[in-house]
Design a protein around this motif. Structure first.
Motif, PDB file in Angstrom:
ATOM      1  N   LEU A 327       0.923  -1.193  -0.032  1.00 46.24           N
ATOM      2  CA  LEU A 327       0.086  -0.287   0.010  1.00 46.24           C
ATOM      3  C   LEU A 327       0.877   1.227   0.003  1.00 46.24           C
ATOM      4  N   LYS A 328       1.844   1.250   0.719  1.00 49.61           N
ATOM      5  CA  LYS A 328       2.964   2.266   0.534  1.00 49.61           C
ATOM      6  C   LYS A 328       3.396   2.501  -0.799  1.00 49.61           C
ATOM      7  N   LEU A 329       3.729   1.582  -1.270  1.00 49.51           N
ATOM      8  CA  LEU A 329       4.318   1.638  -2.493  1.00 49.51           C
ATOM      9  C   LEU A 329       3.406   2.244  -3.684  1.00 49.51           C
ATOM     10  N   ALA A 330       2.191   1.858  -3.412  1.00 48.02           N
ATOM     11  CA  ALA A 330       0.971   2.480  -4.108  1.00 48.02           C
ATOM     12  C   ALA A 330       0.874   3.944  -3.997  1.00 48.02           C
ATOM     13  N   GLU A 331       1.113   4.170  -2.672  1.00 50.46           N
ATOM     14  CA  GLU A 331       0.895   5.597  -2.310  1.00 50.46           C
ATOM     15  C   GLU A 331       1.830   6.707  -2.965  1.00 50.46           C
ATOM     16  N   ILE A 332       3.364   6.041  -2.915  1.00 51.59           N
ATOM     17  CA  ILE A 332       4.349   6.762  -3.602  1.00 51.59           C
ATOM     18  C   ILE A 332       4.073   6.708  -5.080  1.00 51.59           C
ATOM     19  N   ASN A 333       3.385   5.969  -5.523  1.00 49.79           N
ATOM     20  CA  ASN A 333       3.015   6.105  -7.241  1.00 49.79           C
ATOM     21  C   ASN A 333       1.858   7.196  -7.278  1.00 49.79           C
ATOM     22  N   VAL A 334       1.168   7.241  -6.562  1.00 48.33           N
ATOM     23  CA  VAL A 334       0.292   8.439  -6.618  1.00 48.33           C
ATOM     24  C   VAL A 334       0.555   9.917  -6.150  1.00 48.33           C
ATOM     25  N   ALA A 438      -0.434   1.007 -16.189  1.00 47.29           N
ATOM     26  CA  ALA A 438       0.297   0.306 -15.340  1.00 47.29           C
ATOM     27  C   ALA A 438      -0.505  -0.310 -14.307  1.00 47.29           C
ATOM     28  N   ILE A 439      -1.566   0.547 -13.524  1.00 46.94           N
ATOM     29  CA  ILE A 439      -2.383   0.409 -12.427  1.00 46.94           C
ATOM     30  C   ILE A 439      -3.344  -0.487 -12.701  1.00 46.94           C
ATOM     31  N   LEU A 440      -3.959  -0.314 -14.036  1.00 46.89           N
ATOM     32  CA  LEU A 440      -4.869  -1.164 -14.473  1.00 46.89           C
ATOM     33  C   LEU A 440      -4.742  -2.707 -14.280  1.00 46.89           C
ATOM     34  N   PRO A 441      -5.592  -3.499 -13.912  1.00 39.75           N
ATOM     35  CA  PRO A 441      -5.044  -5.018 -14.019  1.00 39.75           C
ATOM     36  C   PRO A 441      -4.845  -5.390 -15.472  1.00 39.75           C
ATOM     37  N   SER A 442      -3.707  -6.530 -15.590  1.00 41.35           N
ATOM     38  CA  SER A 442      -3.761  -7.164 -16.822  1.00 41.35           C
ATOM     39  C   SER A 442      -4.845  -7.904 -16.964  1.00 41.35           C
ATOM     40  N   TRP A 443      -5.699  -7.517 -18.194  1.00 38.05           N
ATOM     41  CA  TRP A 443      -6.702  -8.536 -18.783  1.00 38.05           C
ATOM     42  C   TRP A 443      -6.357  -9.749 -18.673  1.00 38.05           C
ATOM     43  N   ALA A 444      -5.062 -10.324 -19.077  1.00 37.27           N
ATOM     44  CA  ALA A 444      -4.600 -11.761 -19.120  1.00 37.27           C
ATOM     45  C   ALA A 444      -4.683 -12.416 -17.982  1.00 37.27           C
ATOM     46  N   SER A 496      -9.585   8.389 -10.677  1.00 31.85           N
ATOM     47  CA  SER A 496      -9.494   6.732 -10.931  1.00 31.85           C
ATOM     48  C   SER A 496      -8.241   6.137  -9.820  1.00 31.85           C
ATOM     49  N   MET A 497      -7.213   6.949  -9.851  1.00 27.55           N
ATOM     50  CA  MET A 497      -6.108   6.626  -8.989  1.00 27.55           C
ATOM     51  C   MET A 497      -6.376   6.389  -7.696  1.00 27.55           C
ATOM     52  N   VAL A 498      -7.177   7.593  -7.199  1.00 24.83           N
ATOM     53  CA  VAL A 498      -7.715   7.797  -5.765  1.00 24.83           C
ATOM     54  C   VAL A 498      -8.688   6.498  -5.294  1.00 24.83           C
ATOM     55  N   GLY A 499      -9.714   6.109  -6.319  1.00 26.68           N
ATOM     56  CA  GLY A 499     -10.377   5.190  -6.330  1.00 26.68           C
ATOM     57  C   GLY A 499      -9.765   3.531  -6.365  1.00 26.68           C
ATOM     58  N   GLU A 500      -8.875   3.525  -6.998  1.00 22.10           N
ATOM     59  CA  GLU A 500      -8.012   1.969  -7.014  1.00 22.10           C
ATOM     60  C   GLU A 500      -7.385   2.103  -5.683  1.00 22.10           C
ATOM     61  N   THR A 501      -6.769   2.964  -5.263  1.00 20.80           N
ATOM     62  CA  THR A 501      -6.004   2.831  -4.001  1.00 20.80           C
ATOM     63  C   THR A 501      -7.053   2.662  -2.839  1.00 20.80           C
ATOM     64  N   ALA A 502      -8.358   3.295  -2.887  1.00 17.65           N
ATOM     65  CA  ALA A 502      -9.384   2.830  -1.796  1.00 17.65           C
ATOM     66  C   ALA A 502      -9.758   1.782  -1.922  1.00 17.65           C
TER      67      ALA A 502
END
Length: 671
Positions: A327-334, A438-444, A496-502
């Motif tokens: 979660l911290k790494l995701a926060e760094i990206n945001v 990059a944050i969107l999940p890979s559909w594969a 969308s970044m805020v929503g994904e993190t939440a």
């Protein structure tokens, strides 16, 4: 699967901080310590010596490596040696990464990237991107790693730096290997090996031989794998004695011997790897070594002995893959995206100032031109009447002409500046697109759980306010979410970044899986993050949540501002959500969770409103929901592999030459 290693730097001398072209032999610690501890040593030499010690200790003793890197950083700040400071920060990050402290390492690598960008040091910037990619590889964030490797690749080719390109190719290979693209992994490693042989980079050859062995071992080609691994081990022992690479090589050889039922040899190599990893506090390596020792004991039928490794393994896993760290790494990206947004705002502000200057200059030129015409008219009349002072008048006209030419050149220069600034803005927005992608999940990855599914995702602008999200709960259950944020473009992309993190926090950390409860928690989380009760901010999002249970063959659905359509035997059923979405200052009304049988006869669709709201057709009107659902009915009768293309073709056929009015997202799935 093989543990991956980060690209690191090494110094040639204490005074020259360039990245080496060859690594023939590691200098002795004693001679460097003597120089470092001498009272006569100058600060510049002490900094260089400390950085060399940090490099040499990175795999032998990360604690000592971090200590010397910190000393070099402090001395560099005192002496205002910016490039030395960047190298010291990077070395500190490498030491922390080797200790398994990924969040702290990421913070240092981001700091090195920012500083190298500020002083326009492309070489340091390229290696900062490579180090950031390495942390993401360790944490299995492969899409994020690819973004930074692509940036490093551009820099390496711009600098014509073959050594840097070798590291980029090596890390590409590791991403391909981790995602089971073994042919592409071998091609990347071979290309890296060729470069490193030409550059006489012995350390790089050791690493690449080991990587090649890992790929062949994974594909069951054990003899070929052992050949490459032994080449790596022999070259390592003769030239570098690099503990980090040696541990990975020993573990891979142990796996091969275990698969060949040579358990004694496998255990001998795995125990050696474990001892080295524990001594140098390399957590990721130690975890792999203990996992292999447990596997060997189970293969020998010694299950009680195998269980003795469980506590060690769990402790190392908790330390390395801690959810809080993710979660911290995701926060760094945001935060990085927010910083990019602030830079864009500064550029826009400067552009407005330049536009004002251009308007003022145009006014001056027009007024000056008018005055000049009047003056020229008087001169022409005067010449006509008197035909005197001809040389003086001609000289005056020449001066006026020169001034006009200078003003024209100034306008041309300002126009070029505007074009450059506009390009900077577009580059920043395109970079934000890469982060969002990059944050969107890979559909594969989604298709491993939902093999009969597709997503049609078409942003209106470069970045999108629509996004989708997926998470496996266990082998039989998964949560699929579609969301349409307030706005589109950069504001929508940020939401969308805020929503994904939440959602990561709600599902992963809070373990909330019931669809209506997820929506309630998401509303509360958005209100809190955006401080909406104090600020009056009304931004939010429309959301559809599906809990898919493959074991009990059910789909549970709840929607906020969104609907779901189920098509069964060419007839559709609309399942409506609440009238408003989540977020904003209003209280979120309780929504109902609907449960449906999950069969191959039913096709489930969740979507944003962009498709139905598109203008087009022969009269340039909206498509509207009834026509959209007829398209869904027709789509459901096609094979799943053709459905995405069908939805795209229908949309483009309707839109024709009209502008796209909103982001478009449609997700379809069936049993």
């Amino acid at each position: 699967m093989k543990t991956f290693f980060t690209v690191s730097f090494v110094l040639i001398s204490t005074l020259c901080f360039s990245y080496p072209k060859t690594v023939d032999k590691i200098p002795q610690f004693d001679s460097l310590l003597t120089v470092f501890e001498s009272k006569e040593t100058s600060d510049s030499v002490r900094i260089g010596t400390a950085l060399q010690l940090a490099w040499l200790y990175r795999n032998v003793s990360p604690d000592n490596a971090y200590l010397y890197a910190k000393i070099a950083e402090d001395l560099s700040k005192q002496n205002q040696f910016e490039k030395y400071e960047i190298r010291a920060i990077s070395y500190g990050g490498i030491a922390l990464r080797n200790r398994g402290e990924y969040q702290n390492a990421m913070n240092l690598f981001m700091q090195a990237l920012e500083k190298s960008t500020t002083i326009q040091s492309l070489e340091d910037e390229g290696y900062a991107h490579i180090n950031i990619a390495s942390v993401n590889i360790y944490q299995h964030n492969y899409n994020e790693a690819i973004i930074h490797l692509e940036l490093a690749e551009v820099i390496s080719k711009q600098l014509k730096d073959k050594r840097m390109l070798g590291y980029v190719l090596t890390n590409y290979g590791r991403v391909y290997f981790a995602t089971e693209l073994f042919k592409k992994a071998v091609d990347s490693f071979n290309e890296a090996l060729d470069l490193r042989k030409k550059e006489n980079d012995l350390y790089g050859q050791i690493v690449t031989y080991s990587d090649m062995g890992t790929v062949y071992a994974e594909t069951g080609q054990y003899e070929e794998a052992l050949r490459y691994l032994k080449l790596s081990l022999d070259l390592n022992q003769k030239n570098n004695e690099d503990a980090d690479t040696m541990v990975g090589t020993l573990i891979d050889m142990a796996r091969i011997y275990r698969n060949q039922a040579n358990y004694d040899k496998a255990k001998e190599l795995a125990e050696k790897a474990a001892n080295i990893s524990v001594n140098i506090r390399a957590k990721h390596m130690a975890l792999n070594a203990f996992l292999e020792l447990k596997t060997i004991e189970r293969a020998k039928g010694r299950y009680k002995k195998a269980l003795e490794y469980d506590d060690l393994i769990e402790n190392y896993k908790d330390s390395i893959f801690n959810e809080e760290i993710r979660l911290k790494l995701a926060e760094i990206n945001v935060r990085y995206l927010v910083a990019q947004r602030e830079k864009e705002n500064e550029i826009l502000k400067k552009d407005q100032e330049i536009n004002q200057i251009i308007i003022e200059r145009h006014t001056i030129i027009m007024f000056g031109s008018f005055i000049l015409i009047i003056i020229l008219s008087f001169f022409i009349y005067y010449l006509y009447k008197e035909n005197k002072n001809k040389k003086v008048i001609n000289h005056t006209l020449h001066i006026q002409k020169s001034e006009l030419e200078l003003q024209s050149k100034e306008i041309h220069r300002i126009n070029n500046l505007l074009q450059a600034k506009s390009q900077d803005i577009m580059d920043s927005i395109n970079y934000a697109k890469g982060i969002q992608k990059a944050i969107l999940p890979s559909w594969a990855h989604v298709k491993t759980f939902l093999p009969n599914s597709f997503v049609y995702f078409e942003p209106r602008d470069i970045v999108s306010g629509d996004f989708y999200w997926f998470k496996n709960i266990d082998n039989s259950k998964g949560i699929l979410i579609a969301a349409d944020c307030t706005g589109h473009g950069v504001p929508g992309g940020f939401m969308s970044m805020v929503g994904e993190t939440a959602l990561e926090y709600i599902v992963d950390s809070q373990k909330i899986y019931y669809p209506s409860k997820i929506l309630e928690e998401l509303h509360a989380r958005l209100s809190s993050i955006l401080r909406q009760k104090k600020s009056g901010n009304m931004d939010g999002m429309d959301v559809s949540v599906c809990l898919i249970d493959n074991e009990n063959n059910t789909v549970q659905y709840a929607g906020a501002g969104m609907s779901m359509t189920i098509v069964d035997n060419n007839k559709h059923q609309i399942i409506k959500g609440t009238s408003r979405g989540v977020g904003g200052v209003s209280t979120f009304s309780t929504c109902e969770t609907h449960t449906f049988e999950y069969t191959s006869q039913k096709m489930f669709f969740i979507y944003s409103d962009g498709y139905a709201d598109q203008f087009g057709g022969p009269k340039g009107k909206k498509l509207k929901s009834p026509n959209f659902r007829k398209i869904l009915e027709a789509c459901s009768s096609l094979p799943i592999k053709d459905q995405k293309q069908f939805m795209k073709t229908q949309f483009e056929s309707w839109k024709q030459d009209e502008e796209q009015v909103d982001d478009v997202m449609i997700i379809g799935f069936t049993k």
